[in-house]
Write an enzyme that holds these catalytic residues in place. Sequence first.
Site, PDB file in Angstrom:
ATOM      1  N   GLU A  84      10.735  77.796  10.112  1.00 53.93           N
ATOM      2  CA  GLU A  84      11.666  76.668  10.124  1.00 53.93           C
ATOM      3  C   GLU A  84      12.644  76.747  11.293  1.00 53.93           C
ATOM      4  O   GLU A  84      13.034  75.718  11.854  1.00 53.93           O
ATOM      5  CB  GLU A  84      12.397  76.553   8.786  1.00 53.93           C
ATOM      6  CG  GLU A  84      13.312  77.694   8.436  1.00 53.93           C
ATOM      7  CD  GLU A  84      13.735  77.707   6.970  1.00 53.93           C
ATOM      8  OE1 GLU A  84      13.062  77.045   6.151  1.00 53.93           O
ATOM      9  OE2 GLU A  84      14.730  78.394   6.639  1.00 53.93           O
ATOM     10  N   ARG A 122      26.389  62.669 -12.415  1.00 54.91           N
ATOM     11  CA  ARG A 122      26.031  62.791 -11.002  1.00 54.91           C
ATOM     12  C   ARG A 122      24.543  62.498 -10.797  1.00 54.91           C
ATOM     13  O   ARG A 122      23.788  62.327 -11.741  1.00 54.91           O
ATOM     14  CB  ARG A 122      26.388  64.193 -10.498  1.00 54.91           C
ATOM     15  CG  ARG A 122      27.891  64.447 -10.451  1.00 54.91           C
ATOM     16  CD  ARG A 122      28.192  65.835  -9.938  1.00 54.91           C
ATOM     17  NE  ARG A 122      29.605  66.155 -10.049  1.00 54.91           N
ATOM     18  CZ  ARG A 122      30.105  67.367  -9.871  1.00 54.91           C
ATOM     19  NH1 ARG A 122      29.303  68.393  -9.569  1.00 54.91           N
ATOM     20  NH2 ARG A 122      31.412  67.579  -9.993  1.00 54.91           N
ATOM     21  N   HIS A 129      11.959  79.903  -3.399  1.00 56.61           N
ATOM     22  CA  HIS A 129      12.247  80.528  -2.104  1.00 56.61           C
ATOM     23  C   HIS A 129      12.961  81.824  -2.428  1.00 56.61           C
ATOM     24  O   HIS A 129      13.858  81.853  -3.271  1.00 56.61           O
ATOM     25  CB  HIS A 129      13.117  79.614  -1.243  1.00 56.61           C
ATOM     26  CG  HIS A 129      13.452  80.173   0.109  1.00 56.61           C
ATOM     27  ND1 HIS A 129      12.526  80.836   0.893  1.00 56.61           N
ATOM     28  CD2 HIS A 129      14.610  80.179   0.823  1.00 56.61           C
ATOM     29  CE1 HIS A 129      13.099  81.193   2.034  1.00 56.61           C
ATOM     30  NE2 HIS A 129      14.363  80.822   2.003  1.00 56.61           N
ATOM     31  N   ALA A 166      15.002  67.460  -4.801  1.00 56.34           N
ATOM     32  CA  ALA A 166      13.623  67.035  -4.525  1.00 56.34           C
ATOM     33  C   ALA A 166      12.606  67.976  -5.163  1.00 56.34           C
ATOM     34  O   ALA A 166      11.664  67.539  -5.826  1.00 56.34           O
ATOM     35  CB  ALA A 166      13.394  66.934  -3.023  1.00 56.34           C
ATOM     36  N   GLN A 167      12.771  69.293  -4.960  1.00 52.03           N
ATOM     37  CA  GLN A 167      11.833  70.236  -5.578  1.00 52.03           C
ATOM     38  C   GLN A 167      12.009  70.261  -7.088  1.00 52.03           C
ATOM     39  O   GLN A 167      11.035  70.243  -7.848  1.00 52.03           O
ATOM     40  CB  GLN A 167      12.026  71.648  -5.001  1.00 52.03           C
ATOM     41  CG  GLN A 167      11.456  71.849  -3.616  1.00 52.03           C
ATOM     42  CD  GLN A 167       9.935  71.863  -3.565  1.00 52.03           C
ATOM     43  OE1 GLN A 167       9.246  71.955  -4.575  1.00 52.03           O
ATOM     44  NE2 GLN A 167       9.389  71.744  -2.362  1.00 52.03           N
TER      45      GLN A 167
END
Length: 492
Positions: free
Chosen positions: A221, A76, A132, A47-48
């Site tokens: 989180e 894939r 991150h 997604a990122q």
Amino acid sequence: MANYFNTLNLRQQLAQLGKCRFMARDEFADEAGYLKGKKVVIVGCGAQGLNQGLNMRDSGLDVAYALRKEAIAEKRASWRKATENGFKVGTYEELIPQADLVVNLTPDKQHSAVVKAVQPLMKEGAALGYSHGFNIVEVGEQVRKDITVVMVAPKCPGTEVREEYKRGFGVPTLIAVHPENDPKGEGMAIAKAWAAATGGHRAGVLESSFVAEVKSDLMGEQTILCGMLQAGSLLCFDKLVSEGTDAAYAEKLIQFGWETITEALKQGGITLMMDRLSNPAKLRAYALSEQLKEIMAPLFQKHMDDIISGAFSSGMMADWANDDVKLLNWREETGRTAFENAPQFEGKISEQEYFDHGVLMIAMVKAGVELAFETMVDSGIIEESAYYESLHELPLIANTIARKRLYEMNVVISDTAEYGNYLFANAAVPLLKEKFMDSLQAGDLGKSIPGSAVDNAQLRDVNEAIRNHPIEAVGHKLRGYMTDMKRIAVAG
């Protein structure tokens, strides 16, 4: 490799935890210019990875995707997503040697293997990017001294990064340069250009540190963003059903209640969320939230302590090495809960009913947001960082539950967030069952609070307490920046 944070002395730890500066719009006057004409290679197309790449390409950057040979040979999902969107795709050996900036957007647990594979292929003086900092801070990854290491961390899921860019805006973003890897002093210029290429400069950018981003991100989180929503969903559903509420109604009230409640939070903070209640309900929600904060403060503090010390990371990495046995068992247990398997309610619930029948849920949100914020700030994290990692992201996570309950939340978040979520929820559920749930009154959940007389002085004091909490002041300021910047972006 040793945990990087634990190699620092106390002064260095405090300096990095407390690094946080809201950057002025004019600092991004050159936008993505510093990276124009340079080659950006993204590793990973989740997604990122995909959505940042789309934004960067639309901002005029040369973007390609480096994937493992097997992913290309077997076509894939990552290969399909990159090729279907018209990107150049190649193996590490084909693309990494020419890259000026290699952006590692794979899951945390793959970072060490990815860095080990790409680092020997990177040309001298290239840059390595993260969204991150877990690999740098918690794993303690050692990167070649000629390589510049930077971070651009959008405070939203990847899909939101793309959607806001397409609307001519962006999402709030943290940027940082690893102090051990900035040989040419160009790290900040690279990070600013990358952030601008994703649209982040139009929503507000915080200059942070790898340490501050990781420690605050993990805390948010684990507690309010995921752990509190998971624990609250399971506790509230079981409470409603045990008292005779139809399981389908209970499920819908909770599944869509978090999103409805936190939409008010997004627009006007805790103050607006509480203002959606009647005065008697507001007083009750406030009282419940104060009880919850007293009961849960030690649990929040334990999570923060374990994050700061590295105990959380070492435990999770041990589970990685053991084929994710704990993570997969906890995931399976969640899938078997009554909430996840309840029937769907075909009737309608009005927006106001979610507030009126969800006083306990509102109290849980208020308590969780404030506790997460307070605990981070008490640990040396600056208020702006603590806000983005608590209140700001909560509506986005609540939206995932509205889509497909807890299953969707745990699919969308990272494995790191999911592991921390289960750790927190598995402790919070029995704690609140023992010390809190049996003390609830009629109207706290599933029904409206009965009308009653309200003491003016008490209501005045509660309103002042809500509005004067530090998170409300910093939230008002940061939401104002975002609104002002959105006006500028639209006008431009």
